[in-house]
Scaffold this motif. Structure first.
Motif, PDB file in Angstrom:
ATOM      1  N   ASN A   1       0.834  -1.205   0.000  1.00  0.00           N
ATOM      2  CA  ASN A   1       0.000   0.000   0.000  1.00  0.00           C
ATOM      3  C   ASN A   1       0.864   1.249   0.000  1.00  0.00           C
ATOM      4  O   ASN A   1       0.550   2.240  -0.670  1.00  0.00           O
ATOM      5  CB  ASN A   1      -0.915  -0.001   1.225  1.00  0.00           C
ATOM      6  CG  ASN A   1      -1.990  -1.056   1.147  1.00  0.00           C
ATOM      7  OD1 ASN A   1      -1.711  -2.238   0.966  1.00  0.00           O
ATOM      8  ND2 ASN A   1      -3.239  -0.643   1.287  1.00  0.00           N
ATOM      9  N   GLN A   2       1.946   1.200   0.749  1.00  0.00           N
ATOM     10  CA  GLN A   2       2.840   2.349   0.809  1.00  0.00           C
ATOM     11  C   GLN A   2       3.499   2.605  -0.544  1.00  0.00           C
ATOM     12  O   GLN A   2       3.735   3.757  -0.927  1.00  0.00           O
ATOM     13  CB  GLN A   2       3.915   2.130   1.886  1.00  0.00           C
ATOM     14  CG  GLN A   2       4.626   3.399   2.340  1.00  0.00           C
ATOM     15  CD  GLN A   2       3.694   4.404   2.984  1.00  0.00           C
ATOM     16  OE1 GLN A   2       2.885   4.057   3.838  1.00  0.00           O
ATOM     17  NE2 GLN A   2       3.800   5.663   2.587  1.00  0.00           N
ATOM     18  N   ASP A   3       3.771   1.541  -1.290  1.00  0.00           N
ATOM     19  CA  ASP A   3       4.314   1.697  -2.646  1.00  0.00           C
ATOM     20  C   ASP A   3       3.314   2.424  -3.541  1.00  0.00           C
ATOM     21  O   ASP A   3       3.691   3.283  -4.344  1.00  0.00           O
ATOM     22  CB  ASP A   3       4.636   0.331  -3.260  1.00  0.00           C
ATOM     23  CG  ASP A   3       5.850  -0.328  -2.638  1.00  0.00           C
ATOM     24  OD1 ASP A   3       6.772   0.395  -2.205  1.00  0.00           O
ATOM     25  OD2 ASP A   3       5.865  -1.574  -2.571  1.00  0.00           O
ATOM     26  N   VAL A   4       2.031   2.071  -3.416  1.00  0.00           N
ATOM     27  CA  VAL A   4       0.994   2.717  -4.230  1.00  0.00           C
ATOM     28  C   VAL A   4       0.968   4.213  -3.943  1.00  0.00           C
ATOM     29  O   VAL A   4       0.945   5.041  -4.868  1.00  0.00           O
ATOM     30  CB  VAL A   4      -0.387   2.086  -3.954  1.00  0.00           C
ATOM     31  CG1 VAL A   4      -1.484   2.854  -4.707  1.00  0.00           C
ATOM     32  CG2 VAL A   4      -0.398   0.622  -4.365  1.00  0.00           C
ATOM     33  N   LEU A   5       1.011   4.578  -2.667  1.00  0.00           N
ATOM     34  CA  LEU A   5       1.054   5.995  -2.299  1.00  0.00           C
ATOM     35  C   LEU A   5       2.324   6.643  -2.822  1.00  0.00           C
ATOM     36  O   LEU A   5       2.295   7.778  -3.324  1.00  0.00           O
ATOM     37  CB  LEU A   5       0.977   6.142  -0.776  1.00  0.00           C
ATOM     38  CG  LEU A   5       1.091   7.562  -0.223  1.00  0.00           C
ATOM     39  CD1 LEU A   5      -0.017   8.460  -0.779  1.00  0.00           C
ATOM     40  CD2 LEU A   5       1.046   7.543   1.305  1.00  0.00           C
ATOM     41  N   GLY A   6       3.446   5.922  -2.736  1.00  0.00           N
ATOM     42  CA  GLY A   6       4.716   6.459  -3.217  1.00  0.00           C
ATOM     43  C   GLY A   6       4.687   6.760  -4.705  1.00  0.00           C
ATOM     44  O   GLY A   6       5.210   7.795  -5.150  1.00  0.00           O
ATOM     45  N   TYR A   7       4.078   5.879  -5.495  1.00  0.00           N
ATOM     46  CA  TYR A   7       3.976   6.114  -6.937  1.00  0.00           C
ATOM     47  C   TYR A   7       3.088   7.333  -7.225  1.00  0.00           C
ATOM     48  O   TYR A   7       3.396   8.143  -8.110  1.00  0.00           O
ATOM     49  CB  TYR A   7       3.404   4.882  -7.640  1.00  0.00           C
ATOM     50  CG  TYR A   7       4.397   3.764  -7.829  1.00  0.00           C
ATOM     51  CD1 TYR A   7       5.610   3.977  -8.486  1.00  0.00           C
ATOM     52  CD2 TYR A   7       4.126   2.485  -7.363  1.00  0.00           C
ATOM     53  CE1 TYR A   7       6.524   2.946  -8.665  1.00  0.00           C
ATOM     54  CE2 TYR A   7       5.030   1.446  -7.532  1.00  0.00           C
ATOM     55  CZ  TYR A   7       6.232   1.679  -8.185  1.00  0.00           C
ATOM     56  OH  TYR A   7       7.127   0.657  -8.355  1.00  0.00           O
ATOM     57  N   LEU A   8       1.982   7.447  -6.498  1.00  0.00           N
ATOM     58  CA  LEU A   8       1.119   8.616  -6.695  1.00  0.00           C
ATOM     59  C   LEU A   8       1.867   9.904  -6.404  1.00  0.00           C
ATOM     60  O   LEU A   8       1.741  10.903  -7.128  1.00  0.00           O
ATOM     61  CB  LEU A   8      -0.116   8.504  -5.778  1.00  0.00           C
ATOM     62  CG  LEU A   8      -1.125   7.400  -6.089  1.00  0.00           C
ATOM     63  CD1 LEU A   8      -2.200   7.355  -5.005  1.00  0.00           C
ATOM     64  CD2 LEU A   8      -1.771   7.610  -7.459  1.00  0.00           C
ATOM     65  N   ASN A   9       2.653   9.884  -5.355  1.00  0.00           N
ATOM     66  CA  ASN A   9       3.397  11.076  -4.949  1.00  0.00           C
ATOM     67  C   ASN A   9       4.531  11.415  -5.898  1.00  0.00           C
ATOM     68  O   ASN A   9       4.729  12.580  -6.278  1.00  0.00           O
ATOM     69  CB  ASN A   9       3.930  10.885  -3.527  1.00  0.00           C
ATOM     70  CG  ASN A   9       4.744  12.065  -3.048  1.00  0.00           C
ATOM     71  OD1 ASN A   9       5.967  12.089  -3.164  1.00  0.00           O
ATOM     72  ND2 ASN A   9       4.068  13.067  -2.517  1.00  0.00           N
ATOM     73  N   ARG A  10       5.254  10.399  -6.301  1.00  0.00           N
ATOM     74  CA  ARG A  10       6.444  10.625  -7.140  1.00  0.00           C
ATOM     75  C   ARG A  10       6.082  11.022  -8.559  1.00  0.00           C
ATOM     76  O   ARG A  10       6.688  11.950  -9.133  1.00  0.00           O
ATOM     77  CB  ARG A  10       7.299   9.357  -7.157  1.00  0.00           C
ATOM     78  CG  ARG A  10       8.551   9.480  -8.028  1.00  0.00           C
ATOM     79  CD  ARG A  10       9.362   8.192  -8.004  1.00  0.00           C
ATOM     80  NE  ARG A  10      10.515   8.273  -8.895  1.00  0.00           N
ATOM     81  CZ  ARG A  10      11.361   7.271  -9.135  1.00  0.00           C
ATOM     82  NH1 ARG A  10      11.161   6.088  -8.514  1.00  0.00           N
ATOM     83  NH2 ARG A  10      12.375   7.413  -9.967  1.00  0.00           N
ATOM     84  N   TYR A  11       5.088  10.352  -9.147  1.00  0.00           N
ATOM     85  CA  TYR A  11       4.796  10.562 -10.559  1.00  0.00           C
ATOM     86  C   TYR A  11       3.602  11.490 -10.787  1.00  0.00           C
ATOM     87  O   TYR A  11       3.330  11.852 -11.935  1.00  0.00           O
ATOM     88  CB  TYR A  11       4.552   9.215 -11.245  1.00  0.00           C
ATOM     89  CG  TYR A  11       5.800   8.358 -11.293  1.00  0.00           C
ATOM     90  CD1 TYR A  11       6.768   8.561 -12.267  1.00  0.00           C
ATOM     91  CD2 TYR A  11       6.017   7.362 -10.349  1.00  0.00           C
ATOM     92  CE1 TYR A  11       7.916   7.783 -12.311  1.00  0.00           C
ATOM     93  CE2 TYR A  11       7.160   6.573 -10.373  1.00  0.00           C
ATOM     94  CZ  TYR A  11       8.105   6.790 -11.362  1.00  0.00           C
ATOM     95  OH  TYR A  11       9.251   6.024 -11.389  1.00  0.00           O
ATOM     96  N   LYS A  12       2.917  11.874  -9.702  1.00  0.00           N
ATOM     97  CA  LYS A  12       1.764  12.780  -9.834  1.00  0.00           C
ATOM     98  C   LYS A  12       0.861  12.341 -10.976  1.00  0.00           C
ATOM     99  O   LYS A  12       0.498  13.124 -11.859  1.00  0.00           O
ATOM    100  CB  LYS A  12       2.244  14.217 -10.067  1.00  0.00           C
ATOM    101  CG  LYS A  12       3.217  14.758  -9.027  1.00  0.00           C
ATOM    102  CD  LYS A  12       2.590  14.839  -7.646  1.00  0.00           C
ATOM    103  CE  LYS A  12       3.486  15.562  -6.651  1.00  0.00           C
ATOM    104  NZ  LYS A  12       4.724  14.823  -6.314  1.00  0.00           N
TER     105      LYS A  12
END
Length: 403
Positions: free
Chosen positions: A189-200
């Motif tokens: 789940n944290q990876d999913v949030l990380g991708y949203l944050n990094r790649y907007k």
């Protein structure tokens, strides 16, 4: 002569005792039947005061015949592997278990077997969020960013995650926008949030303007639960729902440690489905349970001691009316809304070979549950059984209900 009198006396005693035993048999049978009836009632498993209307034995027998007919025609021809339960007012009208949680090990599915209910997990995740709202830890219209600072979309709220009106992209499609995607990496789940944050990643539409069913919403809700409770999602779900409701066969799947211990998932050919890079993500799926636990949860939804009525009202109303039709979505629950004024709430699930259906008929206090770990769409036909309990426009021999 004394011996003859003694023999007659002893014979009379034996006859008297025999008659007493015959009188006891129906009383004993009645007692056993009464205990069986109590055993088949889930009311005692709910730790809240419930006073459902009693239903007659004639009603139970009549419905059981109809349900057995449905089960025989619907599930037997497809070699069903799973569990099926229908209850009214907390009384189990019908339940059936067949197939194997592991075809390789030949472990049969029983009433104690926990199966993966896929997207029915969303119902339980949403309820946990509502419990946190009730306890004043969060608010429905609070922004996600106020809880998860790394979440990059300012206007998205907890409510629009719950009702799938956030516009977020489904995490299974992130690879279409991210170069060099690693398809072997098992995501958290944290990876999913990380991708949203990094790649907007761009939203599919502006917040709260359309409906789009998206698992990413519930992956974020699971992170909100963790942040607010300061517990893992698994432990939070235990403390908020599973343990208070004595749902002892319900748990959140631990991908790293339980892959070989949980019920497996199969294609219709009985070939093991295996695992992929999205199997560790929870909130949208990854809850394992059985029909009795899920029916116990359903009973609890009728008690304001478990969750306030105004919060259930928020959950059970529709939010998406951009398109005409009977289908809508509340906060973690699907619904059909007919022009006649009839409402029906349900949620289906599908993940790999697991398919599931949870139908909660609030007006008639009925719950219908079907869970399969061998792929079949027959589970979705369970919603048609609602026509046995109220004026719902279904035909039991009609086409499949879509997922």
């Amino acid at each position: 002569m004394p011996n003859f009198k003694t023999a007659v006396f002893l014979l009379l005693i034996l006859l008297f005792q025999s008659c007493k035993k015959e009188e006891v048999k129906p009383l004993l049978a009645h007692s056993i039947e009464k205990k069986k009836h109590i055993h088949d009632s889930l009311v005692l498993t709910v730790p809240y005061s419930l006073q459902p209307t009693q239903i007659s034995e004639e009603y139970i027998v009549r419905k059981k015949l109809a349900l057995d007919n449905f089960y025989t025609k619907t599930f037997v021809p497809v070699d069903f592997s799973g569990s099926f339960l229908v209850a009214k007012n907390g009384v189990i009208l019908y339940e059936k278990y067949q197939g194997f949680e592991s075809y390789e090990k030949k472990i049969p599915i029983t009433s104690n077997t926990s199966l993966h209910v896929a997207s029915i997990s969303k119902v339980l995740t949403a309820t946990a969020i509502l419990k946190l709202v009730q306890d004043n830890h969060i608010q429905l219209d609070q922004t996600v960013q106020s809880v998860l600072p790394d979440f990059p979309y300012e206007k998205t709220t907890i409510r629009t995650l719950l009702n799938h009106r956030s516009g977020l992209q489904h995490y299974s499609r992130f690879h279409q926008s991210i170069k060099g995607w690693n398809s072997k990496k098992v995501l958290t789940n944290q990876d999913v949030l990380g991708y949203l944050n990094r790649y907007k990643l761009p939203l599919l539409f502006k917040n709260d303007t359309k409906f789009n069913y998206c698992n990413t919403n519930y992956a974020m809700l699971a992170l909100i639960i963790e942040k607010v409770t300061d517990k893992s999602y698994s432990e939070a779900m235990k403390s908020l729902i599973f343990e208070p409701l004595n749902m002892n066969k319900t748990f959140v799947f631990d991908y790293l440690n339980q892959k070989n211990d949980v019920s497996q998932s199969y294609k219709s050919t009985k070939l093991n489905y295996g695992w992929d890079q999205f199997d560790a993500i929870y909130g949208d799926k990854n809850i394992y349970t059985n029909p009795r636990d899920l029916a116990t949860f359903d009973l609890a939804t009728y008690s304001p001691e478990f969750l306030r009525k105004d919060l259930w009202d928020e959950a059970l109303k529709g939010y998406s009316y951009e398109k005409k039709g009977i289908r809508n979505y509340g906060l973690g629950i699907r619904m059909n809304e007919w022009e006649t004024g009839q409402h029906l709430h349900y949620h289906n699930g599908w993940w790999h070979g697991n398919t599931s259906s949870y139908v909660t008929i609030k007006k008639d206090t009925v719950v219908i549950i079907a869970i399969s770990n061998k792929y079949t769409q027959k589970t979705y036909q369970s919603v048609k059984l609602s026509t046995l309990f109220g004026d719902y426009p279904y035909e039991l021999d009609g086409e499949l209900i879509e997922q």
